[in-house]
Design a protein around this motif. Structure first.
Motif, PDB file in Angstrom:
ATOM      1  N   ALA A  65      -7.100  82.032  25.305  1.00 58.35           N
ATOM      2  CA  ALA A  65      -8.026  81.158  25.516  1.00 58.35           C
ATOM      3  C   ALA A  65      -7.656  79.994  26.203  1.00 58.35           C
ATOM      4  CB  ALA A  65      -8.648  80.479  24.311  1.00 58.35           C
ATOM      5  N   TYR A  66      -8.188  79.566  27.436  1.00 53.12           N
ATOM      6  CA  TYR A  66      -7.627  78.339  28.283  1.00 53.12           C
ATOM      7  C   TYR A  66      -8.423  77.249  28.291  1.00 53.12           C
ATOM      8  CZ  TYR A  66      -4.379  81.851  30.077  1.00 53.12           C
ATOM      9  OH  TYR A  66      -3.284  82.823  30.243  1.00 53.12           O
ATOM     10  N   GLN A  67      -8.055  76.116  28.855  1.00 51.08           N
ATOM     11  CA  GLN A  67      -8.884  75.031  29.133  1.00 51.08           C
ATOM     12  C   GLN A  67      -9.536  75.019  30.137  1.00 51.08           C
ATOM     13  OE1 GLN A  67      -9.619  72.204  26.796  1.00 51.08           O
ATOM     14  NE2 GLN A  67      -9.216  73.776  25.439  1.00 51.08           N
ATOM     15  N   VAL A  68     -10.745  76.095  30.542  1.00 47.82           N
ATOM     16  CA  VAL A  68     -11.260  76.243  31.930  1.00 47.82           C
ATOM     17  C   VAL A  68     -11.908  75.036  32.356  1.00 47.82           C
ATOM     18  CG1 VAL A  68     -12.783  77.804  32.884  1.00 47.82           C
ATOM     19  CG2 VAL A  68     -10.991  78.631  31.326  1.00 47.82           C
ATOM     20  N   ASN A  69     -11.834  74.745  33.581  1.00 46.26           N
ATOM     21  CA  ASN A  69     -12.715  73.683  34.306  1.00 46.26           C
ATOM     22  C   ASN A  69     -13.276  74.222  35.553  1.00 46.26           C
ATOM     23  OD1 ASN A  69     -10.308  73.607  35.836  1.00 46.26           O
ATOM     24  ND2 ASN A  69      -9.989  71.402  35.646  1.00 46.26           N
ATOM     25  N   ARG A  70     -12.936  75.125  36.282  1.00 44.02           N
ATOM     26  CA  ARG A  70     -13.412  75.561  37.480  1.00 44.02           C
ATOM     27  C   ARG A  70     -13.286  77.106  37.816  1.00 44.02           C
ATOM     28  NH1 ARG A  70     -10.728  75.691  42.930  1.00 44.02           N
ATOM     29  NH2 ARG A  70      -8.738  75.377  41.750  1.00 44.02           N
ATOM     30  N   GLY A 105     -28.816  77.190  42.411  1.00 41.51           N
ATOM     31  CA  GLY A 105     -28.895  77.924  43.512  1.00 41.51           C
ATOM     32  C   GLY A 105     -27.416  77.757  44.114  1.00 41.51           C
ATOM     33  N   ILE A 106     -26.633  78.745  44.101  1.00 41.15           N
ATOM     34  CA  ILE A 106     -25.342  78.466  44.657  1.00 41.15           C
ATOM     35  C   ILE A 106     -25.404  79.365  46.337  1.00 41.15           C
ATOM     36  CG2 ILE A 106     -22.875  78.820  44.525  1.00 41.15           C
ATOM     37  CD1 ILE A 106     -23.828  77.042  42.469  1.00 41.15           C
ATOM     38  N   ARG A 107     -24.863  78.560  47.222  1.00 39.93           N
ATOM     39  CA  ARG A 107     -25.015  79.058  48.475  1.00 39.93           C
ATOM     40  C   ARG A 107     -23.648  79.678  49.017  1.00 39.93           C
ATOM     41  NH1 ARG A 107     -28.917  80.190  52.574  1.00 39.93           N
ATOM     42  NH2 ARG A 107     -28.178  79.557  54.531  1.00 39.93           N
ATOM     43  N   PHE A 108     -23.766  80.845  49.387  1.00 34.88           N
ATOM     44  CA  PHE A 108     -22.789  81.617  50.266  1.00 34.88           C
ATOM     45  C   PHE A 108     -23.039  81.523  51.586  1.00 34.88           C
ATOM     46  CE2 PHE A 108     -22.932  82.921  45.732  1.00 34.88           C
ATOM     47  CZ  PHE A 108     -21.790  83.043  45.439  1.00 34.88           C
ATOM     48  N   ASP A 109     -21.998  81.162  52.474  1.00 30.83           N
ATOM     49  CA  ASP A 109     -22.394  80.858  54.056  1.00 30.83           C
ATOM     50  C   ASP A 109     -21.149  81.432  54.639  1.00 30.83           C
ATOM     51  OD1 ASP A 109     -22.876  80.160  56.577  1.00 30.83           O
ATOM     52  OD2 ASP A 109     -23.815  78.366  55.849  1.00 30.83           O
ATOM     53  N   PRO A 110     -21.215  82.245  55.408  1.00 26.18           N
ATOM     54  CA  PRO A 110     -19.973  82.990  56.319  1.00 26.18           C
ATOM     55  C   PRO A 110     -19.255  81.768  57.290  1.00 26.18           C
ATOM     56  CG  PRO A 110     -21.959  83.521  57.473  1.00 26.18           C
ATOM     57  CD  PRO A 110     -22.494  83.009  55.997  1.00 26.18           C
ATOM     58  N   ALA A 111     -20.097  80.544  57.317  1.00 28.67           N
ATOM     59  CA  ALA A 111     -19.492  79.738  58.127  1.00 28.67           C
ATOM     60  C   ALA A 111     -18.516  78.940  57.305  1.00 28.67           C
ATOM     61  CB  ALA A 111     -20.671  78.636  58.598  1.00 28.67           C
ATOM     62  N   THR A 112     -18.831  78.869  55.896  1.00 32.71           N
ATOM     63  CA  THR A 112     -17.600  78.456  55.283  1.00 32.71           C
ATOM     64  C   THR A 112     -16.995  79.231  54.318  1.00 32.71           C
ATOM     65  OG1 THR A 112     -19.429  77.918  53.662  1.00 32.71           O
ATOM     66  CG2 THR A 112     -18.826  75.998  55.128  1.00 32.71           C
ATOM     67  N   GLY A 113     -16.805  80.498  54.849  1.00 35.91           N
ATOM     68  CA  GLY A 113     -15.987  81.442  54.220  1.00 35.91           C
ATOM     69  C   GLY A 113     -16.641  82.212  53.187  1.00 35.91           C
ATOM     70  N   ASN A 114     -18.029  82.023  52.985  1.00 36.64           N
ATOM     71  CA  ASN A 114     -18.703  82.691  51.830  1.00 36.64           C
ATOM     72  C   ASN A 114     -18.237  82.529  50.555  1.00 36.64           C
ATOM     73  OD1 ASN A 114     -21.190  83.766  52.769  1.00 36.64           O
ATOM     74  ND2 ASN A 114     -20.130  85.752  53.469  1.00 36.64           N
ATOM     75  N   THR A 115     -17.892  81.245  50.438  1.00 38.90           N
ATOM     76  CA  THR A 115     -16.964  80.912  48.954  1.00 38.90           C
ATOM     77  C   THR A 115     -17.645  80.047  48.357  1.00 38.90           C
ATOM     78  OG1 THR A 115     -14.960  81.777  49.891  1.00 38.90           O
ATOM     79  CG2 THR A 115     -14.818  80.087  47.960  1.00 38.90           C
ATOM     80  N   ALA A 116     -17.965  79.690  47.101  1.00 42.58           N
ATOM     81  CA  ALA A 116     -18.415  78.718  46.668  1.00 42.58           C
ATOM     82  C   ALA A 116     -17.616  78.171  45.113  1.00 42.58           C
ATOM     83  CB  ALA A 116     -19.941  78.887  46.195  1.00 42.58           C
ATOM     84  N   SER A 117     -17.328  76.878  44.969  1.00 43.02           N
ATOM     85  CA  SER A 117     -16.523  76.499  43.977  1.00 43.02           C
ATOM     86  C   SER A 117     -17.452  75.993  42.840  1.00 43.02           C
ATOM     87  CB  SER A 117     -15.718  75.488  44.214  1.00 43.02           C
ATOM     88  OG  SER A 117     -14.742  75.109  43.472  1.00 43.02           O
ATOM     89  N   VAL A 118     -17.351  76.179  41.622  1.00 38.02           N
ATOM     90  CA  VAL A 118     -18.183  75.809  40.630  1.00 38.02           C
ATOM     91  C   VAL A 118     -17.345  74.917  39.500  1.00 38.02           C
ATOM     92  CG1 VAL A 118     -19.876  76.449  38.746  1.00 38.02           C
ATOM     93  CG2 VAL A 118     -19.943  77.749  40.784  1.00 38.02           C
ATOM     94  N   THR A 119     -17.530  73.622  39.445  1.00 34.95           N
ATOM     95  CA  THR A 119     -16.909  72.885  38.469  1.00 34.95           C
ATOM     96  C   THR A 119     -17.500  72.838  37.018  1.00 34.95           C
ATOM     97  OG1 THR A 119     -15.887  71.670  40.162  1.00 34.95           O
ATOM     98  CG2 THR A 119     -15.717  70.626  38.170  1.00 34.95           C
ATOM     99  N   VAL A 120     -16.804  73.136  35.954  1.00 31.32           N
ATOM    100  CA  VAL A 120     -17.501  72.964  34.755  1.00 31.32           C
ATOM    101  C   VAL A 120     -16.919  72.121  33.910  1.00 31.32           C
ATOM    102  CG1 VAL A 120     -18.319  75.485  35.008  1.00 31.32           C
ATOM    103  CG2 VAL A 120     -15.833  74.992  33.766  1.00 31.32           C
ATOM    104  N   THR A 151      -7.114  73.519  33.271  1.00 29.32           N
ATOM    105  CA  THR A 151      -6.544  72.509  33.511  1.00 29.32           C
ATOM    106  C   THR A 151      -4.572  72.690  33.512  1.00 29.32           C
ATOM    107  OG1 THR A 151      -6.509  71.833  31.456  1.00 29.32           O
ATOM    108  CG2 THR A 151      -8.218  71.052  32.667  1.00 29.32           C
ATOM    109  N   THR A 152      -3.885  72.036  34.119  1.00 32.06           N
ATOM    110  CA  THR A 152      -2.456  72.162  34.019  1.00 32.06           C
ATOM    111  C   THR A 152      -2.148  72.085  32.712  1.00 32.06           C
ATOM    112  OG1 THR A 152      -2.351  71.071  36.187  1.00 32.06           O
ATOM    113  CG2 THR A 152      -0.289  71.250  35.043  1.00 32.06           C
TER     114      THR A 152
END
Length: 298
Positions: A65-70, A105-120, A151-152
Protein backbone atom coordinates in the motif's frame (compact mmCIF):
# COMPACT_ATOMS: atom_id res chain seq x y z
CA UNK A 1 -5.77 -18.73 -24.71
CA UNK A 2 -2.87 -18.23 -22.29
CA UNK A 3 -0.65 -15.34 -23.51
CA UNK A 4 2.66 -14.85 -21.72
CA UNK A 5 3.29 -11.41 -20.19
CA UNK A 6 6.73 -10.20 -19.09
CA UNK A 7 8.22 -11.59 -15.89
CA UNK A 8 7.08 -9.62 -12.87
CA UNK A 9 9.77 -7.79 -10.93
CA UNK A 10 10.29 -7.70 -7.17
CA UNK A 11 9.01 -4.14 -6.84
CA UNK A 12 10.12 -0.63 -7.90
CA UNK A 13 11.40 2.06 -5.52
CA UNK A 14 8.67 4.25 -3.98
CA UNK A 15 9.83 7.33 -5.91
CA UNK A 16 9.46 5.68 -9.34
CA UNK A 17 6.67 4.16 -11.38
CA UNK A 18 5.10 1.75 -8.90
CA UNK A 19 3.22 -0.18 -11.59
CA UNK A 20 6.23 -1.18 -13.70
CA UNK A 21 6.32 -4.96 -14.12
CA UNK A 22 3.71 -5.59 -11.43
CA UNK A 23 0.91 -8.20 -11.76
CA UNK A 24 -1.99 -6.83 -13.82
CA UNK A 25 -5.48 -8.14 -14.50
CA UNK A 26 -8.53 -7.03 -16.45
CA UNK A 27 -12.22 -7.65 -16.88
CA UNK A 28 -11.53 -9.03 -20.37
CA UNK A 29 -9.02 -9.05 -23.20
CA UNK A 30 -9.17 -9.09 -26.98
CA UNK A 31 -6.86 -11.73 -28.43
CA UNK A 32 -3.21 -11.19 -27.45
CA UNK A 33 -3.84 -7.70 -26.05
CA UNK A 34 -3.50 -8.70 -22.40
CA UNK A 35 -3.47 -6.68 -19.17
CA UNK A 36 0.27 -7.28 -18.71
CA UNK A 37 1.01 -5.24 -21.84
CA UNK A 38 0.20 -2.03 -19.96
CA UNK A 39 3.04 -2.55 -17.46
CA UNK A 40 5.75 -4.05 -19.68
CA UNK A 41 7.43 -0.74 -20.56
CA UNK A 42 6.70 -1.13 -24.30
CA UNK A 43 4.51 1.69 -25.61
CA UNK A 44 3.69 -0.29 -28.75
CA UNK A 45 2.09 -3.18 -26.86
CA UNK A 46 -1.29 -2.54 -25.30
CA UNK A 47 -4.28 -3.93 -23.45
CA UNK A 48 -7.59 -4.00 -25.27
CA UNK A 49 -10.86 -5.22 -23.76
CA UNK A 50 -13.62 -7.15 -25.47
CA UNK A 51 -15.16 -4.99 -28.20
CA UNK A 52 -18.63 -3.47 -27.94
CA UNK A 53 -18.93 -4.28 -24.24
CA UNK A 54 -18.61 -1.42 -21.77
CA UNK A 55 -17.79 -0.95 -18.93
CA UNK A 56 -14.42 -2.70 -18.74
CA UNK A 57 -11.60 -2.40 -16.22
CA UNK A 58 -7.85 -2.86 -15.93
CA UNK A 59 -5.96 -3.04 -12.64
CA UNK A 60 -2.51 -3.47 -11.15
CA UNK A 61 -1.29 -4.84 -7.83
CA UNK A 62 1.51 -2.59 -6.55
CA UNK A 63 2.61 -5.23 -4.05
CA UNK A 64 2.23 -2.90 -1.03
CA UNK A 65 0.00 0.00 0.00
CA UNK A 66 1.36 3.39 -1.07
CA UNK A 67 0.21 6.99 -0.75
CA UNK A 68 -0.87 7.18 -4.40
CA UNK A 69 -1.50 10.60 -5.92
CA UNK A 70 -0.99 10.42 -9.70
CA UNK A 71 -1.41 8.15 -12.74
CA UNK A 72 0.01 8.53 -16.23
CA UNK A 73 -1.96 6.76 -18.97
CA UNK A 74 -0.73 6.30 -22.52
CA UNK A 75 -1.65 4.80 -25.89
CA UNK A 76 0.81 3.94 -28.70
CA UNK A 77 2.36 7.18 -29.90
CA UNK A 78 1.22 6.84 -33.53
CA UNK A 79 -2.49 6.26 -32.86
CA UNK A 80 -5.09 8.80 -33.92
CA UNK A 81 -6.62 11.07 -31.28
CA UNK A 82 -9.45 9.73 -29.14
CA UNK A 83 -11.27 10.39 -25.88
CA UNK A 84 -11.81 7.59 -23.41
CA UNK A 85 -14.29 8.03 -20.60
CA UNK A 86 -12.71 6.55 -17.53
CA UNK A 87 -12.50 6.61 -13.75
CA UNK A 88 -9.88 5.47 -11.24
CA UNK A 89 -10.46 3.31 -8.17
CA UNK A 90 -8.15 2.22 -5.38
CA UNK A 91 -8.12 -0.60 -2.82
CA UNK A 92 -5.88 -1.86 -0.04
CA UNK A 93 -7.10 -5.47 -0.24
CA UNK A 94 -8.22 -5.97 -3.86
CA UNK A 95 -11.83 -6.44 -2.77
CA UNK A 96 -13.26 -3.13 -1.51
CA UNK A 97 -12.58 -0.28 -3.97
CA UNK A 98 -13.12 3.45 -3.52
CA UNK A 99 -13.31 6.07 -6.30
CA UNK A 100 -10.17 8.19 -6.60
CA UNK A 101 -11.15 9.98 -9.82
CA UNK A 102 -14.74 10.28 -11.00
CA UNK A 103 -15.67 9.33 -14.60
CA UNK A 104 -14.42 11.90 -17.09
CA UNK A 105 -13.43 12.13 -20.74
CA UNK A 106 -9.64 11.78 -20.99
CA UNK A 107 -8.11 12.98 -24.25
CA UNK A 108 -5.31 10.98 -25.90
CA UNK A 109 -3.75 13.02 -28.72
CA UNK A 110 -0.67 12.05 -30.79
CA UNK A 111 0.27 15.75 -30.87
CA UNK A 112 1.00 15.49 -27.16
CA UNK A 113 2.39 11.96 -27.14
CA UNK A 114 -0.95 10.19 -26.64
CA UNK A 115 -0.34 10.55 -22.91
CA UNK A 116 -2.66 11.78 -20.17
CA UNK A 117 -1.93 12.48 -16.50
CA UNK A 118 -4.64 11.91 -13.90
CA UNK A 119 -4.13 13.46 -10.46
CA UNK A 120 -6.02 11.91 -7.57
CA UNK A 121 -6.35 12.82 -3.88
CA UNK A 122 -3.48 11.24 -1.95
CA UNK A 123 -4.88 7.87 -0.95
CA UNK A 124 -3.41 4.72 0.58
CA UNK A 125 -3.86 2.01 -2.05
CA UNK A 126 -2.23 -1.21 -3.17
CA UNK A 127 -4.57 -2.09 -6.05
CA UNK A 128 -5.28 0.56 -8.70
CA UNK A 129 -8.11 0.06 -11.16
CA UNK A 130 -8.97 2.06 -14.28
CA UNK A 131 -12.59 1.61 -15.41
CA UNK A 132 -13.41 2.60 -18.99
CA UNK A 133 -16.98 3.26 -20.14
CA UNK A 134 -16.41 4.76 -23.59
CA UNK A 135 -13.93 5.33 -26.42
CA UNK A 136 -14.58 7.67 -29.34
CA UNK A 137 -12.19 5.92 -31.75
CA UNK A 138 -12.71 2.23 -31.06
CA UNK A 139 -15.52 0.27 -29.37
CA UNK A 140 -13.27 -1.03 -26.58
CA UNK A 141 -11.14 0.06 -23.65
CA UNK A 142 -7.47 0.50 -24.59
CA UNK A 143 -4.31 1.21 -22.56
CA UNK A 144 -0.72 0.82 -23.71
CA UNK A 145 0.99 2.07 -20.58
CA UNK A 146 -0.10 2.80 -17.02
CA UNK A 147 2.21 4.45 -14.53
CA UNK A 148 1.34 4.94 -10.86
CA UNK A 149 3.14 7.40 -8.59
CA UNK A 150 3.09 8.07 -4.87
CA UNK A 151 4.06 10.99 -2.67
CA UNK A 152 7.73 10.99 -1.70
CA UNK A 153 8.49 8.76 1.23
CA UNK A 154 8.20 5.23 2.49
CA UNK A 155 5.25 3.08 1.44
CA UNK A 156 2.80 1.94 4.07
CA UNK A 157 3.59 -0.82 4.83
CA UNK A 158 7.15 -1.01 3.41
CA UNK A 159 7.34 -3.14 0.27
CA UNK A 160 8.20 -6.76 0.92
CA UNK A 161 10.10 -9.24 -1.19
CA UNK A 162 8.34 -12.42 -2.26
CA UNK A 163 10.48 -15.03 -0.49
CA UNK A 164 9.23 -17.82 -2.76
CA UNK A 165 10.24 -16.28 -6.09
CA UNK A 166 12.53 -18.62 -7.98
CA UNK A 167 12.99 -21.01 -5.06
CA UNK A 168 12.97 -24.85 -5.37
CA UNK A 169 9.53 -26.44 -5.36
CA UNK A 170 7.99 -29.88 -4.93
CA UNK A 171 4.56 -31.41 -5.50
CA UNK A 172 2.38 -34.43 -4.96
CA UNK A 173 1.83 -34.73 -8.74
CA UNK A 174 1.33 -32.72 -11.92
CA UNK A 175 -0.13 -33.15 -15.40
CA UNK A 176 1.53 -32.42 -18.74
CA UNK A 177 3.79 -29.36 -18.51
CA UNK A 178 2.03 -27.87 -15.48
CA UNK A 179 4.80 -28.57 -12.98
CA UNK A 180 5.33 -27.03 -9.55
CA UNK A 181 8.06 -24.66 -10.77
CA UNK A 182 5.39 -22.60 -12.48
CA UNK A 183 4.16 -21.27 -9.13
CA UNK A 184 7.41 -19.37 -8.46
CA UNK A 185 8.41 -18.25 -11.98
CA UNK A 186 6.78 -14.79 -11.79
CA UNK A 187 4.56 -15.50 -14.80
CA UNK A 188 0.87 -15.13 -13.80
CA UNK A 189 -0.27 -17.14 -16.83
CA UNK A 190 1.78 -20.29 -16.19
CA UNK A 191 0.44 -22.61 -13.51
CA UNK A 192 0.73 -25.87 -11.60
CA UNK A 193 -2.03 -28.45 -11.96
CA UNK A 194 -2.14 -31.73 -10.07
CA UNK A 195 -3.32 -35.11 -11.28
CA UNK A 196 -7.04 -34.92 -11.98
CA UNK A 197 -9.71 -36.59 -9.85
CA UNK A 198 -7.25 -37.48 -7.07
CA UNK A 199 -7.49 -35.35 -3.94
CA UNK A 200 -5.73 -34.45 -1.70
CA UNK A 201 -2.84 -32.86 -3.58
CA UNK A 202 -0.15 -30.38 -2.59
CA UNK A 203 2.50 -28.02 -3.90
CA UNK A 204 5.31 -26.53 -1.81
CA UNK A 205 8.30 -24.20 -1.87
CA UNK A 206 11.63 -24.33 -0.04
CA UNK A 207 12.57 -20.82 1.13
CA UNK A 208 16.16 -21.93 1.78
CA UNK A 209 16.24 -20.98 5.45
CA UNK A 210 13.75 -20.77 8.29
CA UNK A 211 12.16 -17.31 8.25
CA UNK A 212 9.39 -15.75 10.32
CA UNK A 213 6.60 -15.56 7.74
CA UNK A 214 3.09 -14.20 8.19
CA UNK A 215 1.36 -14.00 4.83
CA UNK A 216 0.91 -15.93 1.59
CA UNK A 217 -0.71 -14.79 -1.64
CA UNK A 218 -2.21 -17.43 -3.93
CA UNK A 219 -3.04 -16.63 -7.54
CA UNK A 220 -4.63 -18.22 -10.58
CA UNK A 221 -4.14 -16.76 -14.07
CA UNK A 222 -5.88 -13.33 -14.09
CA UNK A 223 -7.58 -13.93 -17.46
CA UNK A 224 -11.37 -13.85 -17.38
CA UNK A 225 -11.21 -17.23 -19.17
CA UNK A 226 -10.44 -18.65 -15.73
CA UNK A 227 -13.95 -18.47 -14.36
CA UNK A 228 -14.67 -18.13 -10.65
CA UNK A 229 -13.92 -21.23 -8.59
CA UNK A 230 -13.60 -22.21 -4.93
CA UNK A 231 -10.62 -24.30 -3.92
CA UNK A 232 -10.64 -25.96 -0.52
CA UNK A 233 -7.11 -25.64 0.81
CA UNK A 234 -4.91 -25.22 3.84
CA UNK A 235 -1.41 -23.80 4.40
CA UNK A 236 1.20 -25.89 6.18
CA UNK A 237 4.70 -25.01 7.33
CA UNK A 238 7.84 -26.91 8.29
CA UNK A 239 11.39 -26.12 9.33
CA UNK A 240 12.84 -29.44 8.15
CA UNK A 241 10.48 -30.68 5.38
CA UNK A 242 9.42 -33.65 7.53
CA UNK A 243 7.31 -32.39 10.47
CA UNK A 244 4.46 -30.11 9.39
CA UNK A 245 2.21 -27.72 11.30
CA UNK A 246 -0.96 -25.99 10.10
CA UNK A 247 -0.55 -22.25 9.51
CA UNK A 248 -4.01 -21.72 7.97
CA UNK A 249 -6.82 -24.24 8.49
CA UNK A 250 -8.58 -25.84 5.55
CA UNK A 251 -11.39 -23.74 4.08
CA UNK A 252 -12.99 -22.87 0.76
CA UNK A 253 -11.13 -19.98 -0.90
CA UNK A 254 -12.82 -18.12 -3.75
CA UNK A 255 -10.72 -17.19 -6.79
CA UNK A 256 -12.67 -14.61 -8.80
CA UNK A 257 -11.36 -12.96 -12.00
CA UNK A 258 -13.32 -9.83 -11.04
CA UNK A 259 -10.84 -9.33 -8.19
CA UNK A 260 -7.71 -10.62 -9.90
CA UNK A 261 -8.17 -14.36 -9.21
CA UNK A 262 -6.12 -14.05 -6.04
CA UNK A 263 -6.43 -14.92 -2.35
CA UNK A 264 -4.37 -13.44 0.49
CA UNK A 265 -4.01 -15.40 3.73
CA UNK A 266 -2.43 -13.89 6.85
CA UNK A 267 -1.49 -15.82 9.97
CA UNK A 268 0.53 -15.61 13.19
CA UNK A 269 4.26 -15.30 12.53
CA UNK A 270 5.95 -18.69 12.43
CA UNK A 271 9.59 -19.68 11.64
CA UNK A 272 9.19 -21.63 8.42
CA UNK A 273 11.46 -22.92 5.67
CA UNK A 274 9.00 -25.08 3.71
CA UNK A 275 5.56 -23.74 2.81
CA UNK A 276 2.97 -26.19 1.49
CA UNK A 277 -0.47 -25.55 0.03
CA UNK A 278 -2.69 -28.63 0.43
CA UNK A 279 -5.78 -28.97 -1.79
CA UNK A 280 -8.81 -31.15 -1.12
CA UNK A 281 -11.33 -29.72 -3.58
CA UNK A 282 -11.90 -27.39 -6.55
CA UNK A 283 -15.31 -26.38 -7.92
CA UNK A 284 -13.84 -25.28 -11.28
CA UNK A 285 -11.68 -28.28 -12.18
CA UNK A 286 -11.10 -31.69 -10.52
CA UNK A 287 -7.51 -30.89 -9.51
CA UNK A 288 -5.40 -28.55 -7.44
CA UNK A 289 -4.43 -25.46 -9.45
CA UNK A 290 -2.09 -22.58 -8.62
CA UNK A 291 -0.36 -20.01 -10.83
CA UNK A 292 1.64 -18.17 -8.18
CA UNK A 293 2.59 -18.89 -4.59
CA UNK A 294 3.97 -15.78 -2.91
CA UNK A 295 5.36 -15.88 0.65
CA UNK A 296 6.08 -12.80 2.76
CA UNK A 297 7.85 -12.27 6.06
CA UNK A 298 5.88 -11.26 9.16
Amino acid sequence: MRPTPPVVGSGPPPTGNLAAGRPASASSQNGPFTAGNAVDGDRNSYWEATNNAFPQWWQVDLGAAYQVNRLVLALPAGWEARTQTLSVQGSTDGTAFTTLAAPAGIRFDPATGNTASVTVPTTTARHIRVTVTGNTAWPAAQLAHVEVYATTGTPNPPPQVDLARGRPTAESSHVQSYGSGNVVDGNPDSYWESANNAFPQWVQVDLGTATAIGRVVLRLPPSAAWQTRTQTLSIQGSTDGAAWSTLVASAGRVFDPATGNQVTLAFSAAPTRYVRVRFTGNTGWPAGQLAQLEVYSA
